[in-house]
Write a protein that holds these residues in place. Sequence first.
Motif, PDB file in Angstrom:
ATOM      1  N   LYS A 126       0.833  -1.190   0.000  1.00 16.16           N
ATOM      2  CA  LYS A 126       0.000   0.000   0.000  1.00 16.16           C
ATOM      3  C   LYS A 126       0.872   1.246   0.000  1.00 16.16           C
ATOM      4  N   PRO A 127       0.432   2.335  -0.623  1.00 15.87           N
ATOM      5  CA  PRO A 127      -0.776   2.417  -1.454  1.00 15.87           C
ATOM      6  C   PRO A 127      -0.512   1.927  -2.867  1.00 15.87           C
ATOM      7  N   PHE A 128      -1.424   1.127  -3.400  1.00 13.91           N
ATOM      8  CA  PHE A 128      -1.316   0.663  -4.782  1.00 13.91           C
ATOM      9  C   PHE A 128      -2.506   1.211  -5.562  1.00 13.91           C
ATOM     10  N   ASP A 129      -2.361   1.267  -6.892  1.00 17.21           N
ATOM     11  CA  ASP A 129      -3.433   1.817  -7.715  1.00 17.21           C
ATOM     12  C   ASP A 129      -4.300   0.693  -8.263  1.00 17.21           C
ATOM     13  N   VAL A 130      -5.335   1.060  -8.985  1.00 16.90           N
ATOM     14  CA  VAL A 130      -6.276   0.081  -9.523  1.00 16.90           C
ATOM     15  C   VAL A 130      -5.579  -0.844 -10.511  1.00 16.90           C
TER      16      VAL A 130
END
Length: 556
Positions: free
Chosen positions: A536-540
């Motif tokens: 985290k944070p990861f994107d879609v």
Amino acid sequence: MTERRVLVHAPRGRDAEVVQSVLAGRNIAVHICLSQQQLLDALNEGAAAAIVTEEAFSVSPDSPLDRWLTQQPSWSDFPFIVLATRQTTRRTGSARASLHALGNVVLLERPVNAETLASAADAAVRARNRQYATRQHLEELDETRATVEKLNRELEDRIEARTRELAGANDRLMTEISERGRAQAALVHAQKMEAIGRLTGGIAHDFNNLLHVVSMNLDLLGRLALDSKPAALAARARRAVDRGSKLTGQLLSFARAQPLRPRLVDVNALLFGMQELVAISVGSSVQLKLALNGEQAWAQIDANQLEMAVLNLAVNAKDAMNGVGTLTLSVALREDLGDDLPPGTYVVVSVADEGRGIPASLLPKVFDPFFTTKPVGSGTGLGLSQVYGFAQQSGGVARIESEIDRGTVVEICFPAADAGSASTHAPIDTTVDSVGYRRILVVEDDADVRRVIVDSLSFAGHTVTSAADGPTGLAALERTAPDLLIVDYAMRGMNGAEVIKHAREIFPDLPVILATGYADMVEVGRVLGAKSILVKPFDVETLLQAVVMATHQTTH
């Protein structure tokens, strides 16, 4: 039992018998004293309170009873109940002095109601018992203090004996002894920084979850926006989120002792990208100069660790210059750096300051653990020994050059790598058509994070169920077998590792994706059998790629 014994000194008439009859049946032991000497002897034996008649009892200055009262220990304020005859005139000075000498006194005029006398006796006994409890606490404190003093004496004796043994050693050994205190102070400082690191890691992890929610919702907004203007605004906000994510990543790296994660890094680009962070860290009074290499400078290293090493060296340089001067960060390519390294080309990252410098006699020791030239309590807690260890682990070396009043240069050298050796992968098709619709179970305790993950997967066409904790997720798993399990690691009650362990007992071949805010969970994920690790944070896009990879690995 002295804690419940009440002394009665009423030698005239039937007062003593009356007091004894009133206190009978109240779990109070009544001891009648016919004389003041008997009363004094009973006081020395111990009692909870004393009931005396005013006309038969007095305290003369410097009498045995007066000395007993004045010599009471600090915890004691013995309670007296004085039965007085109703006064038609003011008491004489000696009578008032006698009552004053008693200290803790309750004056009851006769005739006294039986309940009033019994209540006063009960109150006096309770007050005295509280004094006894205080005495016990003081005695326990004294015993503890004596034990501590004994241990301190034993420790001092051992130190003295050890000092006598070392007195005959050579000059080198004596120098090491003189530096022992400095090493201990540095150890205390390191422990303090470790505690700060734990706090920093917790804060950064929670903040990472907030960034994660913002990042993924912005990504969804950009994907769903039909107009270019909202998409541009979302992209602008995403860049700010990426900067915040980078900062939390550095905080997590500081807070946890993690294994190196080497990858091919453009060192020029890395230093250029962190110049703003360095400038903020050293302050506006320090001028920052950046001297990048004209050629490409690639190395197989852990980028986060290099960033922390450079930042640590920059803060050390600022301290050496007392916060004013020029700090120079440079990157260079050099050939054959000496006998301590194999022949070849090396990327050299240098941090140079204009500070007071380090004496030549101390230079061989600067990379030793806990060595410092700063006062106790100063510095960042990330010593040069860590920089040296990072360089060694990366196949390189750390070096230092310094002259008094002419500044210091610290160099971190890494074997140069060929940029063409970077592995390239064709982009993974993240559409549902590439793997088909999947039934996915998401276990995440943060409601906002859970919602945005579910929305992202649902928008991609997958069928998603979710659970707010481990037990709820395992119950859902038993009801309906999903094609994929996505589970967060840091959850209250049952963490992600425990969820994966129990899920494996139900469905041994179930593909699992482990999501975490910590950057050192890759090895843990491998042990748990997770098909993919999402930091985290990861994107879609990263989430959908992880789903494709996990399902492809299962079907092949």
